[in-house]
Design a protein around this motif. Structure first.
Motif, PDB file in Angstrom:
ATOM      1  N   GLY A 344       5.701 -10.699   0.646  1.00  0.00           N
ATOM      2  CA  GLY A 344       5.404 -10.397   2.041  1.00  0.00           C
ATOM      3  C   GLY A 344       5.050  -8.942   2.271  1.00  0.00           C
ATOM      4  O   GLY A 344       5.002  -8.119   1.357  1.00  0.00           O
ATOM      5  N   LYS A 345       4.831  -8.609   3.525  1.00  0.00           N
ATOM      6  CA  LYS A 345       4.422  -7.245   3.878  1.00  0.00           C
ATOM      7  C   LYS A 345       5.578  -6.262   3.843  1.00  0.00           C
ATOM      8  O   LYS A 345       5.344  -5.052   3.944  1.00  0.00           O
ATOM      9  CB  LYS A 345       3.772  -7.235   5.255  1.00  0.00           C
ATOM     10  CG  LYS A 345       4.659  -7.728   6.395  1.00  0.00           C
ATOM     11  CD  LYS A 345       3.890  -7.740   7.699  1.00  0.00           C
ATOM     12  CE  LYS A 345       4.732  -8.265   8.847  1.00  0.00           C
ATOM     13  NZ  LYS A 345       3.975  -8.295  10.115  1.00  0.00           N
ATOM     14  N   HIS A 346       6.800  -6.757   3.707  1.00  0.00           N
ATOM     15  CA  HIS A 346       7.955  -5.869   3.604  1.00  0.00           C
ATOM     16  C   HIS A 346       8.417  -5.731   2.157  1.00  0.00           C
ATOM     17  O   HIS A 346       9.560  -5.366   1.896  1.00  0.00           O
ATOM     18  CB  HIS A 346       9.100  -6.391   4.469  1.00  0.00           C
ATOM     19  CG  HIS A 346       8.803  -6.389   5.936  1.00  0.00           C
ATOM     20  ND1 HIS A 346       8.697  -5.238   6.681  1.00  0.00           N
ATOM     21  CD2 HIS A 346       8.558  -7.412   6.788  1.00  0.00           C
ATOM     22  CE1 HIS A 346       8.424  -5.543   7.933  1.00  0.00           C
ATOM     23  NE2 HIS A 346       8.329  -6.847   8.032  1.00  0.00           N
ATOM     24  N   SER A 347       7.518  -5.993   1.220  1.00  0.00           N
ATOM     25  CA  SER A 347       7.833  -5.875  -0.195  1.00  0.00           C
ATOM     26  C   SER A 347       8.130  -4.426  -0.560  1.00  0.00           C
ATOM     27  O   SER A 347       7.606  -3.489   0.047  1.00  0.00           O
ATOM     28  CB  SER A 347       6.658  -6.386  -1.032  1.00  0.00           C
ATOM     29  OG  SER A 347       6.814  -6.072  -2.392  1.00  0.00           O
ATOM     30  N   PRO A 348       8.988  -4.189  -1.568  1.00  0.00           N
ATOM     31  CA  PRO A 348       9.222  -2.816  -2.020  1.00  0.00           C
ATOM     32  C   PRO A 348       7.945  -2.105  -2.450  1.00  0.00           C
ATOM     33  O   PRO A 348       7.836  -0.878  -2.312  1.00  0.00           O
ATOM     34  CB  PRO A 348      10.179  -2.996  -3.203  1.00  0.00           C
ATOM     35  CG  PRO A 348      10.860  -4.287  -2.953  1.00  0.00           C
ATOM     36  CD  PRO A 348       9.851  -5.153  -2.262  1.00  0.00           C
ATOM     37  N   ILE A 349       6.977  -2.864  -2.978  1.00  0.00           N
ATOM     38  CA  ILE A 349       5.707  -2.243  -3.373  1.00  0.00           C
ATOM     39  C   ILE A 349       5.036  -1.605  -2.173  1.00  0.00           C
ATOM     40  O   ILE A 349       4.563  -0.448  -2.237  1.00  0.00           O
ATOM     41  CB  ILE A 349       4.771  -3.307  -4.007  1.00  0.00           C
ATOM     42  CG1 ILE A 349       5.415  -3.915  -5.247  1.00  0.00           C
ATOM     43  CG2 ILE A 349       3.418  -2.686  -4.346  1.00  0.00           C
ATOM     44  CD1 ILE A 349       4.602  -5.031  -5.864  1.00  0.00           C
ATOM     45  N   MET A 350       4.995  -2.320  -1.061  1.00  0.00           N
ATOM     46  CA  MET A 350       4.392  -1.786   0.154  1.00  0.00           C
ATOM     47  C   MET A 350       5.189  -0.594   0.676  1.00  0.00           C
ATOM     48  O   MET A 350       4.613   0.385   1.190  1.00  0.00           O
ATOM     49  CB  MET A 350       4.317  -2.872   1.223  1.00  0.00           C
ATOM     50  CG  MET A 350       3.621  -4.143   0.779  1.00  0.00           C
ATOM     51  SD  MET A 350       1.902  -3.856   0.299  1.00  0.00           S
ATOM     52  CE  MET A 350       1.177  -3.503   1.895  1.00  0.00           C
ATOM     53  N   GLY A 351       6.505  -0.656   0.541  1.00  0.00           N
ATOM     54  CA  GLY A 351       7.329   0.446   1.004  1.00  0.00           C
ATOM     55  C   GLY A 351       7.135   1.709   0.194  1.00  0.00           C
ATOM     56  O   GLY A 351       7.191   2.823   0.726  1.00  0.00           O
ATOM     57  N   ILE A 352       6.903   1.554  -1.116  1.00  0.00           N
ATOM     58  CA  ILE A 352       6.668   2.721  -1.974  1.00  0.00           C
ATOM     59  C   ILE A 352       5.299   3.331  -1.706  1.00  0.00           C
ATOM     60  O   ILE A 352       5.141   4.553  -1.600  1.00  0.00           O
ATOM     61  CB  ILE A 352       6.803   2.327  -3.457  1.00  0.00           C
ATOM     62  CG1 ILE A 352       8.242   1.910  -3.769  1.00  0.00           C
ATOM     63  CG2 ILE A 352       6.376   3.475  -4.361  1.00  0.00           C
ATOM     64  CD1 ILE A 352       8.414   1.340  -5.169  1.00  0.00           C
ATOM     65  N   ILE A 353       4.286   2.474  -1.582  1.00  0.00           N
ATOM     66  CA  ILE A 353       2.906   2.965  -1.433  1.00  0.00           C
ATOM     67  C   ILE A 353       2.645   3.482  -0.027  1.00  0.00           C
ATOM     68  O   ILE A 353       2.104   4.592   0.159  1.00  0.00           O
ATOM     69  CB  ILE A 353       1.905   1.845  -1.796  1.00  0.00           C
ATOM     70  CG1 ILE A 353       2.082   1.429  -3.255  1.00  0.00           C
ATOM     71  CG2 ILE A 353       0.470   2.317  -1.543  1.00  0.00           C
ATOM     72  CD1 ILE A 353       1.217   0.261  -3.660  1.00  0.00           C
ATOM     73  N   PHE A 354       3.023   2.707   0.972  1.00  0.00           N
ATOM     74  CA  PHE A 354       2.663   3.047   2.350  1.00  0.00           C
ATOM     75  C   PHE A 354       3.844   3.573   3.181  1.00  0.00           C
ATOM     76  O   PHE A 354       3.638   4.036   4.295  1.00  0.00           O
ATOM     77  CB  PHE A 354       2.071   1.823   3.052  1.00  0.00           C
ATOM     78  CG  PHE A 354       0.840   1.283   2.371  1.00  0.00           C
ATOM     79  CD1 PHE A 354      -0.367   1.950   2.452  1.00  0.00           C
ATOM     80  CD2 PHE A 354       0.904   0.108   1.629  1.00  0.00           C
ATOM     81  CE1 PHE A 354      -1.499   1.451   1.821  1.00  0.00           C
ATOM     82  CE2 PHE A 354      -0.222  -0.398   0.998  1.00  0.00           C
ATOM     83  CZ  PHE A 354      -1.427   0.279   1.091  1.00  0.00           C
ATOM     84  N   GLY A 355       5.044   3.469   2.663  1.00  0.00           N
ATOM     85  CA  GLY A 355       6.213   3.942   3.394  1.00  0.00           C
ATOM     86  C   GLY A 355       6.864   5.129   2.713  1.00  0.00           C
ATOM     87  O   GLY A 355       6.241   5.838   1.909  1.00  0.00           O
ATOM     88  N   LYS A 356       8.130   5.316   3.009  1.00  0.00           N
ATOM     89  CA  LYS A 356       8.878   6.457   2.491  1.00  0.00           C
ATOM     90  C   LYS A 356      10.021   6.029   1.591  1.00  0.00           C
ATOM     91  O   LYS A 356      11.001   6.753   1.442  1.00  0.00           O
ATOM     92  CB  LYS A 356       9.414   7.295   3.661  1.00  0.00           C
ATOM     93  CG  LYS A 356       8.320   7.902   4.538  1.00  0.00           C
ATOM     94  CD  LYS A 356       8.910   8.742   5.658  1.00  0.00           C
ATOM     95  CE  LYS A 356       7.806   9.353   6.528  1.00  0.00           C
ATOM     96  NZ  LYS A 356       8.360  10.173   7.637  1.00  0.00           N
ATOM     97  N   ILE A 357       9.873   4.872   0.958  1.00  0.00           N
ATOM     98  CA  ILE A 357      10.872   4.446  -0.017  1.00  0.00           C
ATOM     99  C   ILE A 357      10.639   5.212  -1.309  1.00  0.00           C
ATOM    100  O   ILE A 357       9.531   5.210  -1.854  1.00  0.00           O
ATOM    101  CB  ILE A 357      10.797   2.926  -0.259  1.00  0.00           C
ATOM    102  CG1 ILE A 357      11.161   2.160   1.006  1.00  0.00           C
ATOM    103  CG2 ILE A 357      11.718   2.519  -1.394  1.00  0.00           C
ATOM    104  CD1 ILE A 357      11.147   0.656   0.846  1.00  0.00           C
ATOM    105  N   GLN A 358      11.674   5.851  -1.797  1.00  0.00           N
ATOM    106  CA  GLN A 358      11.569   6.603  -3.036  1.00  0.00           C
ATOM    107  C   GLN A 358      11.291   5.656  -4.197  1.00  0.00           C
ATOM    108  O   GLN A 358      11.666   4.485  -4.172  1.00  0.00           O
ATOM    109  CB  GLN A 358      12.851   7.393  -3.289  1.00  0.00           C
ATOM    110  CG  GLN A 358      13.186   8.399  -2.198  1.00  0.00           C
ATOM    111  CD  GLN A 358      14.559   9.016  -2.377  1.00  0.00           C
ATOM    112  OE1 GLN A 358      15.236   8.790  -3.391  1.00  0.00           O
ATOM    113  NE2 GLN A 358      14.983   9.797  -1.403  1.00  0.00           N
TER     114      GLN A 358
END
Length: 575
Positions: A344-358
């Motif tokens: 889904g769109k809340h995948s860790p991959i999306m969070g790393i690339i487009f968000g601020k997940i370390q």
């Protein structure tokens, strides 16, 4: 502090420690409020909510004789939601999805925002009880720390169980996982949200970013259209949300909760969220039958941190599934929801690339959301030795080279055993968890992956299956008669496990009778036979179930289905 309510566990007389809560006198207006709003918001009976605790003015939730600490005028809301399909207290309509537990939590958040607008929210499932009366003090000492407190979005406490069976025969207590994985994530961006035993900041749930703490949201929250798009059409709730996002508290100091009845009924309606950001960008996140990991990912991708809280005594205790079928239902549901999150769109991959997940935080999340994918690979690994035996091929080196995979397996086993012994667990506990890891990944997780693939293809829509957590039953001598014994039913999850076992047994029989297909060159060696034997040892409870009777035996229909699938697999291998 105010607005604390308790729940009774289904089928149990256990409730939260009565010393934690001082109940006020009955109030007819508040009884009306409880029946008209909270009965919709929370899927538990109204008599368990204790809503008559809500009273104008502050009250201390701690032992009144000690009173070690007070927040003065500040109000703390403790709320809990647990989905129960057997009860229908929250408003629902056939054409409107209610989004399971996430929807209930969002309703509770909006209603509580009108009644108290408390800056913090304690999320505790109905099958958990408070074990440490000072847990809120411990958690708030983290959230209100003068140096780094405002960087923390939520405080997560471990899930521990008061009725866990000795040596964890079904591998569902997850003591080692919490001790090592969750503590390890605490050294990064923080542990993931586990769905219960968590103290949240209200304004973070409302979508606040860390960089908006100092500058505020003055430029973002003043347009009426934007406010309505974010939080819905209720003017009263928009006003309370505006106060919460600007770090203002005590919004209703001059208003008792009973004056908010109409507004609370409005925001608890099942169609209130239509066209808003609820479940998408704010609140508990929708799109998966598990709400905890997507919600935690949504918080971490905005740059927030989380912290562990491990007081002594432990903060909360709960009841764990006490049988194999209920454990498998729970793990299958988790695997289905986590696979939905992975794609889904809340995948860790999306969070790393487009968000601020370390990066390292995102990698640690993969160890949670890849349960379904791991099930696919583990099924292949479990069947590969049997395939090699049937086809007389090899995957392991022969001669001295065979010691390399053997050494790797021994090192891994010793390492995990030392981890268990270090935290006071037994060798038996270690073996039970190793065995259940093989059984769970190759059956419940694999089935969860298949269910999610059918959902993505538009063929099947998974339903929320309730985990049966009945209290322990003891005989006249105080001993639990069925504790730790494996029971079975006709669930599809047992068809998969039984098929894997029968395939291994069939392959080993073919090997012993020398019926394998002949091939020139390197044939099947001892490595493949040892691997197949290890799978059979892990599935030994299923092997006993093939010869058992009643609930301790695998149903005949399940055995027949598994035998047909195993025959098809062996036949295709020999072609």
């Amino acid at each position: 502090m105010q607005a604390i309510h308790t729940h009774q566990n289904k089928g149990s007389n256990r409730t939260t420690n009565s010393k934690l809560i001082h109940r006020s006198k009955d109030d007819s207006k508040l009884e009306t409020l409880a029946s008209r709003t909270w009965k919709r918001a929370n899927r538990t009976s109204t008599r368990d909510l204790g809503m008559h605790q809500l009273k104008d003015g502050s009250q201390n939730w701690l032992d009144s004789e000690k009173e070690p600490w007070k927040l003065g005028q500040q109000r703390l809301l403790t709320e809990s939601a647990k989905h129960d399909s057997k009860k229908g207290n929250r408003e629902k309509k056939p054409h409107q999805t209610h989004n399971y537990k996430a929807g209930a939590m969002n309703v509770l958040t909006r209603v509580s925002g009108l009644m108290t607008n408390a800056p913090f929210m304690l999320n505790v499932d109905c099958d958990m009880v408070v074990n440490n009366p000072e847990i809120v003090l411990h958690a708030l000492s983290i959230l209100m720390d003068s140096k780094s407190g405002k960087e923390v979005a939520f405080v997560q406490c471990f899930q521990q169980f008061y009725d866990g069976i000795k040596d964890d025969p079904f591998g569902n207590q997850r003591v080692s996982a919490f001790e090592y994985v969750i503590r390890g994530m605490a050294g990064l961006q923080g542990p993931h949200y586990s769905g219960t035993n968590t103290l949240h900041r209200r304004n973070v749930i409302y979508g606040l970013y860390p960089d908006e703490i100092e500058i505020g949201r003055k430029g973002k929250l003043r347009e009426k259209k934007l406010l309505t798009q974010q939080f819905g059409s209720s003017k009263e709730f928009i006003k309370s949300a505006d106060h919460a996002l600007d770090w203002k508290t005590n919004f209703h100091n001059e208003t008792i909760p009973s004056d908010c009845i109409e507004a609370a009924v409005e925001v608890a309606g099942c169609e209130y969220e239509c066209g808003t950001w609820w479940g998408e960008k704010i609140g508990w996140i929708y799109g998966s039958i598990v709400e905890d990991v997507p919600t935690g990912l949504n918080i971490h991708r905005r740059g927030w941190r989380s912290e562990c809280c491990t007081p002594n005594p432990i903060a909360f205790t709960g009841c764990a599934p006490r049988g194999l079928p209920s454990s498998m239902v729970q793990k299958k549901r988790w695997a289905t929801g986590l696979t939905e999150t992975f794609f889904g769109k809340h995948s860790p991959i999306m969070g790393i690339i487009f968000g601020k997940i370390q990066l390292r935080e995102g990698l640690s999340y993969f160890g949670v959301v890849d349960w379904g994918l791991r099930g696919v690979f583990n099924v292949c690994y479990a069947l590969l030795p049997a395939y090699c035996i049937v086809t007389d091929t090899t995957i392991f080196p022969k001669g001295p080279g065979l010691w390399i995979p053997i050494a790797l397996f021994v090192i891994y086993s010793v390492h995990t055993l030392l981890e268990y012994l270090k935290i006071g667990l037994s060798i038996r506990n270690w073996w039970n968890n190793q065995r259940m890891t093989i059984i769970t990944t190759t059956s419940a997780w694999f089935l969860g992956f298949l269910i999610d693939m059918l959902k993505l293809a538009g063929v099947y829509d998974p339903v929320f299956e309730i985990t049966d957590k009945e209290p322990s039953s003891s005989d006249a001598d105080g001993n639990e008669a069925d504790a730790g014994r494996f029971t079975f039913d006709e669930s599809l999850v047992f068809v998969i496990g039984s098929t894997i076992l029968l395939v291994q047994l069939g392959a080993m029989l073919i090997r012993l009778l020398r019926l394998e297909a002949s091939h020139s060159g390197n044939g099947c060696g001892i490595g493949e036979f040892i691997s197949s034997t290890y799978v059979v040892v892990c599935y030994f409870p299923y092997l006993k179930g093939l010869f058992g009777s009643g609930k301790y035996g695998i149903p005949l229909s399940t055995t027949c289905k598994s035998a047909i699938l195993a025959f098809i697999f062996v036949h295709l291998c020999r072609k």
